[in-house]
Write a protein that holds these residues in place. Structure first.
Motif, PDB file in Angstrom:
ATOM      1  N   THR A   1       1.189  -1.385   0.519  1.00  0.00           N
ATOM      2  CA  THR A   1      -0.063  -0.286  -0.141  1.00  0.00           C
ATOM      3  C   THR A   1       0.636   1.054   0.519  1.00  0.00           C
ATOM      4  OG1 THR A   1      -2.002   1.103   1.601  1.00  0.00           O
ATOM      5  CG2 THR A   1       0.070   0.146   2.242  1.00  0.00           C
ATOM      6  N   ALA A   2       0.347   2.097  -0.625  1.00  0.00           N
ATOM      7  CA  ALA A   2       0.678   4.439  -0.137  1.00  0.00           C
ATOM      8  C   ALA A   2       0.560   4.549   0.553  1.00  0.00           C
ATOM      9  CB  ALA A   2       0.421   4.124  -1.392  1.00  0.00           C
ATOM     10  N   ASN A   3      -0.528   3.753   0.875  1.00  0.00           N
ATOM     11  CA  ASN A   3      -1.643   4.572   2.619  1.00  0.00           C
ATOM     12  C   ASN A   3      -0.355   4.639   4.171  1.00  0.00           C
ATOM     13  OD1 ASN A   3      -2.856   5.103   4.452  1.00  0.00           O
ATOM     14  ND2 ASN A   3      -4.718   4.395   3.391  1.00  0.00           N
ATOM     15  N   MET A   4       0.272   5.856   4.169  1.00  0.00           N
ATOM     16  CA  MET A   4       1.127   6.225   5.270  1.00  0.00           C
ATOM     17  C   MET A   4       0.752   6.106   6.732  1.00  0.00           C
ATOM     18  SD  MET A   4       4.885   6.093   5.086  1.00  0.00           S
ATOM     19  CE  MET A   4       5.585   6.505   6.208  1.00  0.00           C
ATOM     20  N   PHE A   5      -0.130   5.911   6.713  1.00  0.00           N
ATOM     21  CA  PHE A   5      -1.117   5.779   8.039  1.00  0.00           C
ATOM     22  C   PHE A   5      -1.227   4.788   8.573  1.00  0.00           C
ATOM     23  CE2 PHE A   5      -5.316   4.506  10.413  1.00  0.00           C
ATOM     24  CZ  PHE A   5      -4.827   5.662  11.455  1.00  0.00           C
ATOM     25  N   ILE A   6      -1.426   3.680   7.449  1.00  0.00           N
ATOM     26  CA  ILE A   6      -1.785   2.337   7.797  1.00  0.00           C
ATOM     27  C   ILE A   6      -0.016   1.573   7.440  1.00  0.00           C
ATOM     28  CG2 ILE A   6      -2.358  -0.269   6.652  1.00  0.00           C
ATOM     29  CD1 ILE A   6      -4.639   1.234   5.251  1.00  0.00           C
ATOM     30  N   LEU A   7       0.951   2.298   7.039  1.00  0.00           N
ATOM     31  CA  LEU A   7       1.926   1.344   7.138  1.00  0.00           C
ATOM     32  C   LEU A   7       2.924   1.465   8.326  1.00  0.00           C
ATOM     33  CD1 LEU A   7       3.381   2.603   3.405  1.00  0.00           C
ATOM     34  CD2 LEU A   7       2.519   0.248   4.180  1.00  0.00           C
ATOM     35  N   ARG A   8       2.386   2.812   9.018  1.00  0.00           N
ATOM     36  CA  ARG A   8       3.177   3.295  10.153  1.00  0.00           C
ATOM     37  C   ARG A   8       2.998   2.986  11.296  1.00  0.00           C
ATOM     38  NH1 ARG A   8       1.494   9.005  10.394  1.00  0.00           N
ATOM     39  NH2 ARG A   8       2.611   9.496   9.118  1.00  0.00           N
ATOM     40  N   GLN A   9       1.021   1.908  11.110  1.00  0.00           N
ATOM     41  CA  GLN A   9       0.819   1.907  12.307  1.00  0.00           C
ATOM     42  C   GLN A   9       1.193  -0.439  12.211  1.00  0.00           C
ATOM     43  OE1 GLN A   9      -3.702   1.456  11.619  1.00  0.00           O
ATOM     44  NE2 GLN A   9      -3.781   2.765  13.369  1.00  0.00           N
ATOM     45  N   LEU A  10       1.211  -0.385  11.150  1.00  0.00           N
ATOM     46  CA  LEU A  10       1.876  -2.563  11.190  1.00  0.00           C
ATOM     47  C   LEU A  10       3.314  -2.050  11.494  1.00  0.00           C
ATOM     48  CD1 LEU A  10      -0.310  -3.301   8.400  1.00  0.00           C
ATOM     49  CD2 LEU A  10      -0.634  -3.842  10.466  1.00  0.00           C
ATOM     50  N   LEU A  11       4.254  -1.162  10.784  1.00  0.00           N
ATOM     51  CA  LEU A  11       5.807  -1.177  11.427  1.00  0.00           C
ATOM     52  C   LEU A  11       5.239  -0.362  12.815  1.00  0.00           C
ATOM     53  CD1 LEU A  11       6.553   0.626   8.081  1.00  0.00           C
ATOM     54  CD2 LEU A  11       6.320  -1.932   8.660  1.00  0.00           C
ATOM     55  N   GLU A  12       5.473   0.247  13.467  1.00  0.00           N
ATOM     56  CA  GLU A  12       5.328   0.869  14.426  1.00  0.00           C
ATOM     57  C   GLU A  12       4.924   0.231  15.743  1.00  0.00           C
ATOM     58  OE1 GLU A  12       3.946   4.596  14.938  1.00  0.00           O
ATOM     59  OE2 GLU A  12       5.011   5.784  13.805  1.00  0.00           O
ATOM     60  N   GLU A  13       3.357  -1.104  15.345  1.00  0.00           N
ATOM     61  CA  GLU A  13       3.455  -2.002  15.847  1.00  0.00           C
ATOM     62  C   GLU A  13       4.853  -3.293  16.906  1.00  0.00           C
ATOM     63  OE1 GLU A  13      -0.547  -1.900  15.818  1.00  0.00           O
ATOM     64  OE2 GLU A  13      -0.961   0.662  15.855  1.00  0.00           O
ATOM     65  N   GLY A  14       5.273  -3.503  15.287  1.00  0.00           N
ATOM     66  CA  GLY A  14       6.064  -4.100  15.938  1.00  0.00           C
ATOM     67  C   GLY A  14       5.622  -5.290  14.985  1.00  0.00           C
ATOM     68  N   ILE A  15       4.440  -5.462  13.581  1.00  0.00           N
ATOM     69  CA  ILE A  15       3.964  -5.944  13.206  1.00  0.00           C
ATOM     70  C   ILE A  15       4.112  -6.737  12.019  1.00  0.00           C
ATOM     71  CG2 ILE A  15       1.267  -7.267  11.992  1.00  0.00           C
ATOM     72  CD1 ILE A  15       0.144  -5.665  14.057  1.00  0.00           C
ATOM     73  N   ALA A  16       4.854  -5.370  11.259  1.00  0.00           N
ATOM     74  CA  ALA A  16       5.270  -5.632   9.964  1.00  0.00           C
ATOM     75  C   ALA A  16       7.134  -4.540   9.778  1.00  0.00           C
ATOM     76  CB  ALA A  16       4.500  -5.773   9.240  1.00  0.00           C
ATOM     77  N   SER A  17       8.027  -5.962   9.073  1.00  0.00           N
ATOM     78  CA  SER A  17       8.570  -4.528   8.492  1.00  0.00           C
ATOM     79  C   SER A  17       8.892  -4.644   6.592  1.00  0.00           C
ATOM     80  CB  SER A  17      10.526  -5.167   8.770  1.00  0.00           C
ATOM     81  OG  SER A  17       9.907  -5.609  10.040  1.00  0.00           O
ATOM     82  N   PRO A  18       9.574  -3.538   6.325  1.00  0.00           N
ATOM     83  CA  PRO A  18       9.400  -3.294   4.781  1.00  0.00           C
ATOM     84  C   PRO A  18      10.649  -4.368   4.508  1.00  0.00           C
ATOM     85  CG  PRO A  18       9.706  -1.115   6.076  1.00  0.00           C
ATOM     86  CD  PRO A  18       9.850  -2.304   7.227  1.00  0.00           C
ATOM     87  N   LEU A  19      10.097  -4.310   2.950  1.00  0.00           N
ATOM     88  CA  LEU A  19      10.358  -5.543   2.393  1.00  0.00           C
ATOM     89  C   LEU A  19      10.959  -5.049   0.620  1.00  0.00           C
ATOM     90  CD1 LEU A  19      11.256  -8.538   1.432  1.00  0.00           C
ATOM     91  CD2 LEU A  19       8.724  -9.436   0.510  1.00  0.00           C
ATOM     92  N   VAL A  20      10.335  -4.530  -0.034  1.00  0.00           N
ATOM     93  CA  VAL A  20      10.449  -3.511  -0.981  1.00  0.00           C
ATOM     94  C   VAL A  20       9.752  -2.755  -1.623  1.00  0.00           C
ATOM     95  CG1 VAL A  20       9.685  -5.603  -2.383  1.00  0.00           C
ATOM     96  CG2 VAL A  20      11.167  -4.518  -3.769  1.00  0.00           C
ATOM     97  N   GLN A  21      10.021  -1.978  -2.550  1.00  0.00           N
ATOM     98  CA  GLN A  21       9.367  -1.125  -3.186  1.00  0.00           C
ATOM     99  C   GLN A  21       9.891  -0.250  -4.515  1.00  0.00           C
ATOM    100  OE1 GLN A  21      10.336   2.927  -1.427  1.00  0.00           O
ATOM    101  NE2 GLN A  21      12.579   2.198  -0.591  1.00  0.00           N
ATOM    102  N   PRO A  22       8.851   0.173  -5.137  1.00  0.00           N
ATOM    103  CA  PRO A  22       9.162   0.163  -6.322  1.00  0.00           C
ATOM    104  C   PRO A  22      10.548   1.312  -6.820  1.00  0.00           C
ATOM    105  CG  PRO A  22       6.473  -0.083  -6.016  1.00  0.00           C
ATOM    106  CD  PRO A  22       7.785   0.087  -4.492  1.00  0.00           C
ATOM    107  N   GLY A  23       9.994   2.711  -5.964  1.00  0.00           N
ATOM    108  CA  GLY A  23      10.703   3.941  -6.033  1.00  0.00           C
ATOM    109  C   GLY A  23       9.966   4.383  -6.250  1.00  0.00           C
ATOM    110  N   ILE A  24      10.891   6.025  -6.470  1.00  0.00           N
ATOM    111  CA  ILE A  24      10.239   7.540  -6.722  1.00  0.00           C
ATOM    112  C   ILE A  24      10.723   7.506  -8.594  1.00  0.00           C
ATOM    113  CG2 ILE A  24      10.300   9.423  -6.889  1.00  0.00           C
ATOM    114  CD1 ILE A  24       9.580   9.160  -3.920  1.00  0.00           C
ATOM    115  N   PRO A  25      10.001   7.433  -9.768  1.00  0.00           N
ATOM    116  CA  PRO A  25      10.729   7.927 -10.686  1.00  0.00           C
ATOM    117  C   PRO A  25      11.462   9.416 -10.642  1.00  0.00           C
ATOM    118  CG  PRO A  25       8.298   8.065 -11.364  1.00  0.00           C
ATOM    119  CD  PRO A  25       8.687   7.363  -9.785  1.00  0.00           C
ATOM    120  N   THR A  26      13.266   9.048 -10.673  1.00  0.00           N
ATOM    121  CA  THR A  26      13.347   9.980 -11.154  1.00  0.00           C
ATOM    122  C   THR A  26      14.939   9.354 -12.443  1.00  0.00           C
ATOM    123  OG1 THR A  26      13.612  10.472  -8.945  1.00  0.00           O
ATOM    124  CG2 THR A  26      15.339  11.821  -9.705  1.00  0.00           C
ATOM    125  N   GLY A  27      14.930  10.818 -13.302  1.00  0.00           N
ATOM    126  CA  GLY A  27      15.779  10.868 -14.651  1.00  0.00           C
ATOM    127  C   GLY A  27      15.901   9.336 -15.209  1.00  0.00           C
TER     128      GLY A  27
END
Length: 389
Positions: free
Chosen positions: A164-190
């Motif tokens: 998801t790109a929903n930062m509110f949901i991401l922040r909740q799951l990460l701060e509560e220790g339920i999950a960790s980041p795995l991979v991201q598409p990234g931001i297109p730049t040049g």
């Protein structure tokens, strides 16, 4: 869009700013039209809305999926819309449940379950390519209504990975220790993809695939699938809108996205990595997406079918015994549990038969806690028979 989803949140924040900058400071009325992952609202907009500048379609990147745009269910051509602009929240992030990390590369163990809203969802692409080219041990389950439901499923341990790109949901799951980041598409730049400033330690898909030497057709097909994510949340007027009206809306959009209050609200409530794309630049992005080659789409479909994200044939109906965990929208939506997994079905007044206590009944009589036999083809489909005690 969903009343609790990211599209809705961004749309309403933008609406507050647009009102200040549109001529006459008009009152803005919001109408959420959920269905088909957004296709219901987009089809209605394209076929029923007058090009008078009084109605704006707020939608998301999945409505620009190349495969979806070639479906007979789609009644619009996005390249003909009078687009206003878009807001990119900085890209999605795929997160993994901490308790499941050890199984990611171990194919002797049970596959990690990836929850998905639809088979064409952009957030699936990094994971499909991870399974195909990086050796990730995954299986996909499609049919969740949205990111909120995916979040709940992760908390329950029903799924192991979501995106998801929903930062509110991401922040909740990460701060509560339920999950960790795995991979991201990234931001297109040049012409390349950089990591989000919010996730500086999370690798991009391009980094991982490049390390494995994945280039050529696989990389082209990946970009074709995820190209619409560069657009993210976009806003448009109907085809045929007079040029002066479109110009007024684009000027208001450009001022709105630079409005200090809007920028502060976006950083606080959505993402500090968000950025805006102007109407003319959005036109170029959409034109490129619409011209996606048949070869790239075929490559995407091959992998989608392999990982059962899209059907390889007609699904057969099945009947399950379940207790109704929730009944929503006057009986139009039923939520229940099947072998530890949350399922939901739609109940149609014309296509669904409802029985209670062996007698014909109405969907409005269905209630939470009822024991039922439900016949349906899969998550999110219309149930043909609901027989409850």
């Amino acid at each position: 869009c969903s009343q609790s989803g990211g599209s809705n949140r961004v749309m309403r924040l933008l609406g507050l700013a647009l009102r200040k900058h549109l001529p006459g400071n008009p009152t803005i009325v919001y109408q959420n039209m959920r269905g088909g992952g957004g296709t219901k609202g987009a089809n209605y907009f394209a076929t029923r809305v007058k090009p008078d500048g009084l109605t704006i379609l707020s939608t998301h990147s999945d409505m620009l999926q190349p495969r979806l745009l070639r479906s007979s269910k789609i009644k619009f051509d996005p390249s003909k819309f009078a687009v206003i602009g878009s807001i990119n929240r900085g890209g999605s992030v795929n997160i993994i449940r901490n308790a499941a990390k050890s199984r990611l590369m171990d194919h002797s163990k049970k596959p990690l379950v990836v929850g998905a809203v639809s088979g064409d969802r952009v957030t699936n692409a990094p994971l499909v390519w991870g399974a195909e080219y990086l050796g990730w041990n995954l299986r996909f389950i499609v049919g969740y209504p949205g990111s909120q439901e995916l979040s709940l499923a992760m908390r329950r341990g029903e799924i192991d990975i979501m995106g998801t790109a929903n930062m509110f949901i991401l922040r909740q799951l990460l701060e509560e220790g339920i999950a960790s980041p795995l991979v991201q598409p990234g931001i297109p730049t040049g012409g390349k993809y950089r990591r989000r400033s919010s996730f500086p330690k999370t690798p991009t898909v391009s980094e991982l695939l490049e390390a494995k030497g994945v280039t050529g057709p696989p990389w082209k097909a990946y970009l074709a699938w995820t190209g619409s994510a560069d657009v993210d949340k976009w806003y448009t007027l109907p085809a045929g809108t007079p040029k002066d009206i479109l110009t007024a809306h684009r000027k208001a959009f450009d001022k709105a996205v630079q409005d200090p209050d809007f920028i502060a609200s976006m950083k606080k409530q959505v993402s500090k990595d968000s950025f805006a794309i102007s109407g003319p630049d959005l036109e170029i992005l959409i034109a490129k997406i619409v011209k996606t080659s048949d070869q790239d789409i075929a490559f995407m479909e091959k992998l989608q079918k392999k990982y059962k994200l899209i059907s390889t044939g007609k699904a057969l109906p099945r009947t399950v015994k379940a207790i109704l965990d929730d009944v929503r929208k006057g009986g139009r939506k039923l939520i229940f549990n099947v072998k530890g997994n949350t399922h939901w079905v739609r109940v149609s007044s014309s296509k669904s038969k409802v029985k209670i206590g062996g007698k014909p009944s109405k969907r409005s009589k269905l209630a939470k806690g009822m024991k039922c036999k439900i016949t349906y083809k899969g998550k999110g489909t219309v149930a043909t028979l609901i027989n409850c005690k």
